[in-house]
Design a protein around this motif. Structure first.
Motif, PDB file in Angstrom:
ATOM      1  N   GLY A  44      -6.120  10.929  -9.652  1.00  0.00           N
ATOM      2  CA  GLY A  44      -6.581  10.513  -8.326  1.00  0.00           C
ATOM      3  C   GLY A  44      -5.494  10.433  -7.295  1.00  0.00           C
ATOM      4  N   ALA A  45      -4.785  11.519  -7.095  1.00  0.00           N
ATOM      5  CA  ALA A  45      -3.755  11.550  -6.050  1.00  0.00           C
ATOM      6  C   ALA A  45      -4.393  11.377  -4.692  1.00  0.00           C
ATOM      7  CB  ALA A  45      -2.988  12.869  -6.103  1.00  0.00           C
ATOM      8  N   GLU A  46      -3.648  10.775  -3.756  1.00  0.00           N
ATOM      9  CA  GLU A  46      -4.180  10.564  -2.416  1.00  0.00           C
ATOM     10  C   GLU A  46      -4.400  11.904  -1.736  1.00  0.00           C
ATOM     11  OE1 GLU A  46      -2.803   6.760  -0.306  1.00  0.00           O
ATOM     12  OE2 GLU A  46      -1.045   7.452  -1.393  1.00  0.00           O
ATOM     13  N   ASP A  47      -5.466  11.958  -0.907  1.00  0.00           N
ATOM     14  CA  ASP A  47      -5.811  13.193  -0.223  1.00  0.00           C
ATOM     15  C   ASP A  47      -4.794  13.511   0.859  1.00  0.00           C
ATOM     16  OD1 ASP A  47      -8.575  13.704  -1.398  1.00  0.00           O
ATOM     17  OD2 ASP A  47      -8.765  11.650  -0.668  1.00  0.00           O
ATOM     18  N   LEU A 100     -17.951  11.865   0.905  1.00  0.00           N
ATOM     19  CA  LEU A 100     -17.049  10.875   0.313  1.00  0.00           C
ATOM     20  C   LEU A 100     -16.428  11.401  -0.981  1.00  0.00           C
ATOM     21  CD1 LEU A 100     -19.021   7.513   0.729  1.00  0.00           C
ATOM     22  CD2 LEU A 100     -16.769   8.019   1.688  1.00  0.00           C
ATOM     23  N   PHE A 101     -17.233  12.122  -1.772  1.00  0.00           N
ATOM     24  CA  PHE A 101     -16.763  12.571  -3.077  1.00  0.00           C
ATOM     25  C   PHE A 101     -15.926  13.837  -2.990  1.00  0.00           C
ATOM     26  CE2 PHE A 101     -20.353   9.856  -3.963  1.00  0.00           C
ATOM     27  CZ  PHE A 101     -19.858   9.062  -4.993  1.00  0.00           C
ATOM     28  N   ALA A 102     -15.854  14.421  -1.805  1.00  0.00           N
ATOM     29  CA  ALA A 102     -14.921  15.516  -1.608  1.00  0.00           C
ATOM     30  C   ALA A 102     -13.490  14.991  -1.510  1.00  0.00           C
ATOM     31  CB  ALA A 102     -15.278  16.290  -0.337  1.00  0.00           C
ATOM     32  N   ARG A 103     -13.374  13.687  -1.297  1.00  0.00           N
ATOM     33  CA  ARG A 103     -12.068  13.041  -1.270  1.00  0.00           C
ATOM     34  C   ARG A 103     -11.662  12.719  -2.702  1.00  0.00           C
ATOM     35  NH1 ARG A 103     -11.594  11.211   4.156  1.00  0.00           N
ATOM     36  NH2 ARG A 103      -9.895   9.803   3.615  1.00  0.00           N
ATOM     37  N   ARG A 104     -10.638  13.388  -3.176  1.00  0.00           N
ATOM     38  CA  ARG A 104     -10.212  13.266  -4.571  1.00  0.00           C
ATOM     39  C   ARG A 104      -9.950  11.811  -4.965  1.00  0.00           C
ATOM     40  NH1 ARG A 104      -7.592  17.161  -7.715  1.00  0.00           N
ATOM     41  NH2 ARG A 104      -6.279  16.368  -9.381  1.00  0.00           N
ATOM     42  N   SER A 105      -9.295  11.083  -4.077  1.00  0.00           N
ATOM     43  CA  SER A 105      -8.947   9.701  -4.386  1.00  0.00           C
ATOM     44  C   SER A 105     -10.192   8.833  -4.545  1.00  0.00           C
ATOM     45  CB  SER A 105      -8.047   9.131  -3.287  1.00  0.00           C
ATOM     46  OG  SER A 105      -8.667   9.234  -2.013  1.00  0.00           O
ATOM     47  N   PHE A 106     -11.221   9.080  -3.750  1.00  0.00           N
ATOM     48  CA  PHE A 106     -12.449   8.294  -3.847  1.00  0.00           C
ATOM     49  C   PHE A 106     -13.185   8.594  -5.145  1.00  0.00           C
ATOM     50  CE2 PHE A 106     -16.952   7.443  -3.121  1.00  0.00           C
ATOM     51  CZ  PHE A 106     -16.911   6.160  -2.605  1.00  0.00           C
ATOM     52  N   ASP A 159      -8.208   5.003   3.094  1.00  0.00           N
ATOM     53  CA  ASP A 159      -8.271   5.979   4.179  1.00  0.00           C
ATOM     54  C   ASP A 159      -9.680   6.451   4.515  1.00  0.00           C
ATOM     55  OD1 ASP A 159      -5.485   6.023   4.636  1.00  0.00           O
ATOM     56  OD2 ASP A 159      -5.207   7.313   2.879  1.00  0.00           O
ATOM     57  N   LEU A 160     -10.700   5.686   4.118  1.00  0.00           N
ATOM     58  CA  LEU A 160     -12.067   6.072   4.471  1.00  0.00           C
ATOM     59  C   LEU A 160     -12.294   5.894   5.974  1.00  0.00           C
ATOM     60  CD1 LEU A 160     -14.382   4.599   1.684  1.00  0.00           C
ATOM     61  CD2 LEU A 160     -13.366   6.875   1.837  1.00  0.00           C
ATOM     62  N   PRO A 161     -13.031   6.812   6.618  1.00  0.00           N
ATOM     63  CA  PRO A 161     -13.418   6.601   8.013  1.00  0.00           C
ATOM     64  C   PRO A 161     -14.243   5.331   8.146  1.00  0.00           C
ATOM     65  CG  PRO A 161     -13.866   8.864   7.309  1.00  0.00           C
ATOM     66  CD  PRO A 161     -13.501   8.095   6.084  1.00  0.00           C
ATOM     67  N   HIS A 162     -14.097   4.610   9.261  1.00  0.00           N
ATOM     68  CA  HIS A 162     -14.790   3.339   9.448  1.00  0.00           C
ATOM     69  C   HIS A 162     -16.303   3.486   9.374  1.00  0.00           C
ATOM     70  CE1 HIS A 162     -11.162   1.255  11.558  1.00  0.00           C
ATOM     71  NE2 HIS A 162     -10.955   1.515  10.275  1.00  0.00           N
ATOM     72  N   LYS A 163     -16.835   4.649   9.784  1.00  0.00           N
ATOM     73  CA  LYS A 163     -18.287   4.833   9.763  1.00  0.00           C
ATOM     74  C   LYS A 163     -18.837   4.864   8.338  1.00  0.00           C
ATOM     75  CE  LYS A 163     -18.136   9.917   9.897  1.00  0.00           C
ATOM     76  NZ  LYS A 163     -18.637  11.132  10.606  1.00  0.00           N
ATOM     77  N   TRP A 164     -17.955   5.103   7.363  1.00  0.00           N
ATOM     78  CA  TRP A 164     -18.372   5.131   5.955  1.00  0.00           C
ATOM     79  C   TRP A 164     -17.847   3.930   5.173  1.00  0.00           C
ATOM     80  CZ3 TRP A 164     -16.834  10.951   5.060  1.00  0.00           C
ATOM     81  CH2 TRP A 164     -17.804  11.765   5.670  1.00  0.00           C
ATOM     82  N   ALA A 165     -17.297   2.945   5.853  1.00  0.00           N
ATOM     83  CA  ALA A 165     -16.679   1.814   5.150  1.00  0.00           C
ATOM     84  C   ALA A 165     -17.699   1.084   4.285  1.00  0.00           C
ATOM     85  CB  ALA A 165     -16.044   0.853   6.149  1.00  0.00           C
ATOM     86  N   GLY A 166     -18.877   0.818   4.825  1.00  0.00           N
ATOM     87  CA  GLY A 166     -19.900   0.124   4.051  1.00  0.00           C
ATOM     88  C   GLY A 166     -20.423   0.956   2.905  1.00  0.00           C
ATOM     89  N   ALA A 167     -20.656   2.251   3.155  1.00  0.00           N
ATOM     90  CA  ALA A 167     -21.144   3.135   2.096  1.00  0.00           C
ATOM     91  C   ALA A 167     -20.120   3.249   0.970  1.00  0.00           C
ATOM     92  CB  ALA A 167     -21.453   4.520   2.668  1.00  0.00           C
ATOM     93  N   GLY A 168     -18.838   3.400   1.332  1.00  0.00           N
ATOM     94  CA  GLY A 168     -17.795   3.502   0.319  1.00  0.00           C
ATOM     95  C   GLY A 168     -17.643   2.221  -0.471  1.00  0.00           C
TER      96      GLY A 168
END
Length: 461
Positions: free
Chosen positions: A458-461, A268-274, A393-402
């Motif tokens: 935090g530009a979008e990935d 998740l943290f590899a995503r700059r925006s997150f 733009d998080l994957p649905h499998k990580w929606a709760g974690a994010g």
């Protein structure tokens, strides 16, 4: 709005706006309870014969049990379904609200408030998780705008609503009013929120334990530091929390290589925006949670306003934020959210800096109105754009974690902000500074400047 039936990732039969409104009813209520009780505190203290320390724990117990498990409860939504976890949390919150309203003693009230906090922790992350699942990408900004308006409005109107209820009814109704609203929310969520595919693998138990211990130590230390004068063991607790958090991060990488799900997927943290979006929401939580106390105390102690009249001074800010946040949400669906978030954070920095100058003797109290009204535009420019940048733009499998991480970060910022601003205010009052109330907001302005930086980076990935 509620009649819209556009296609969503959850399926063609889902009516996402109805689901969102059902979720936001409960979300508004649990955030309202963070601030509404403060106004009723003198009345319940006198009625229950409570000490000052016991009264502090009426609020501290709620915040502690709300903030500590958020990472876990967000991931539980991935495992058992956000709809199921939300309903469980709302049932617990509603029953514990009834217990608060019927409390015969301060001990009973503190225990019931802790249960309220746990219920709030269960349901809070599910709201954003469901938004990411039921709204198409080009509609999530508008949905997150409604979510942002709900979050901002609840924080701002709490003191005002608490004053009205306490004045017209009694302190018990601050809690009892939650009961019918909770029942409505459970029925609406059961009817309008769909079910989703669940995680197959179990969540790593050691990750859960490390997360809870680290969060507990950090938040408990901050809460107690404010009331005990910051002795050495407070800082020891904070350092221990940081050390356990480092072990937690290492465990996430190890758990990802096993047959168990990490509590917080590190990719998740590899995503700059997150990554930068979480910095931004922490900054916003820091400022919003702490700034109302100096404003309310300044109006009541310097200008001798009643609690209700002081609360009315921030109504224009609440109205502007509530109206503009959904409009900004629609805007970020059509444009890049990044510049909107930069403008929003910049307005917040400007208005908090102006409050530093306004909250001092010799300056008319009416200057607070235009400054806080302008701040309403800042609120609207932060909530939806920052949430959209972070979570859209998080994957649905990580929606709760994010969502759990985002809410945890916001709460950590809020707890820290309330403690820091409160400590600075007490320090400046103790040395007799005439501008103590305004000076206590300087940390909020500095931290919001970090929010400007995070939105820019935090530009979008």
């Amino acid at each position: 709005m509620c009649a819209m039936t556009e296609k969503s990732p959850a399926g063609p039969d889902v009516r996402p706006w109805r689901a969102l409104i059902a979720l936001c009813v409960g979300f508004f209520m649990i955030l309202l309870d963070q601030t509404i009780v403060a106004v009723a505190t003198p009345a319940l203290q006198a009625d229950l014969g409570a000490t000052y320390n016991e009264v502090i724990w009426v609020t501290s117990a709620y915040l502690l049990f709300f903030a500590v498990p958020l990472l876990v409860t967000g991931r539980l939504g991935d495992k058992y379904g956000p709809k199921n976890v939300y309903i469980l949390g709302m049932v617990l919150f509603t029953l514990s609200s009834l217990a608060c309203g019927l409390a015969p003693s301060i001990t009973w009230l503190i225990i019931a408030r802790a249960a309220q906090g746990l219920g709030a922790a269960l349901l809070s992350p599910q709201t954003m998780s469901v938004i990411n699942r039921i709204f198409p990408r080009d509609r999530r900004g508008a949905a997150l705008g409604v979510w942002g308006a709900t979050a901002g409005l609840s924080t701002l109107v709490g003191p005002l609503l608490g004053g009205v209820i306490t004045s017209l009814l009694s302190w018990q109704w601050v809690f009892l009013v939650n009961v019918p609203i909770g029942v409505i929310s459970v029925v609406a969520v059961a009817k309008f929120v769909p079910t989703f595919p669940l995680l197959k693998r179990p969540i790593d138990a050691l990750s859960i334990a490390l997360s809870v211990v680290a969060m507990f130590l950090f938040i408990f230390s901050i809460q107690q530091g404010e009331t005990t004068g910051w002795p050495w063991w407070i800082f020891a607790g904070m350092l221990a929390a940081v050390g356990i958090a480092a072990l937690f991060i290492r465990r996430q990488a190890a758990a990802a290589k096993t047959d168990r799900e990490p509590l917080l997927p590190l990719p998740l943290f590899a995503r700059r925006s997150f990554a930068f979006g979480n910095i931004g929401i922490a900054a916003m939580g820091f400022a919003v949670a702490g700034m109302m106390l100096p404003i309310m105390l300044y109006l009541q102690q310097v200008h001798h306003f009643s609690p209700m009249r002081a609360g009315l001074m921030v109504v224009p800010m609440s109205v502007v934020s509530m109206i503009c946040a959904p409009l900004v949400g629609r805007l970020v669906d059509r444009t890049n959210p990044r510049p909107v978030a930069i403008v929003g954070f910049s307005i917040m920095v400007l208005t908090v800096a102006l409050l530093v100058l306004v909250l001092r003797p010799g300056v008319s109290q009416w200057w607070i109105l235009p400054v806080t009204t302008l701040m309403g535009f800042g609120h609207a420019g932060v909530w939806a754009p920052n949430s959209t940048l972070t979570l859209r733009d998080l994957p649905h499998k990580w929606a709760g974690a994010g969502s759990g991480m985002y809410n945890s970060t916001r709460q950590l910022g809020a707890v820290t902000g309330a403690a820091v601003i409160g400590a600075v205010m007490q320090w400046r009052l103790a040395v007799g500074s005439p501008g103590a109330f305004g000076q206590s907001l300087i940390p909020a302005a500095v931290v919001l400047a970090i929010g400007v930086w995070s939105a820019w980076r935090g530009a979008e990935d």
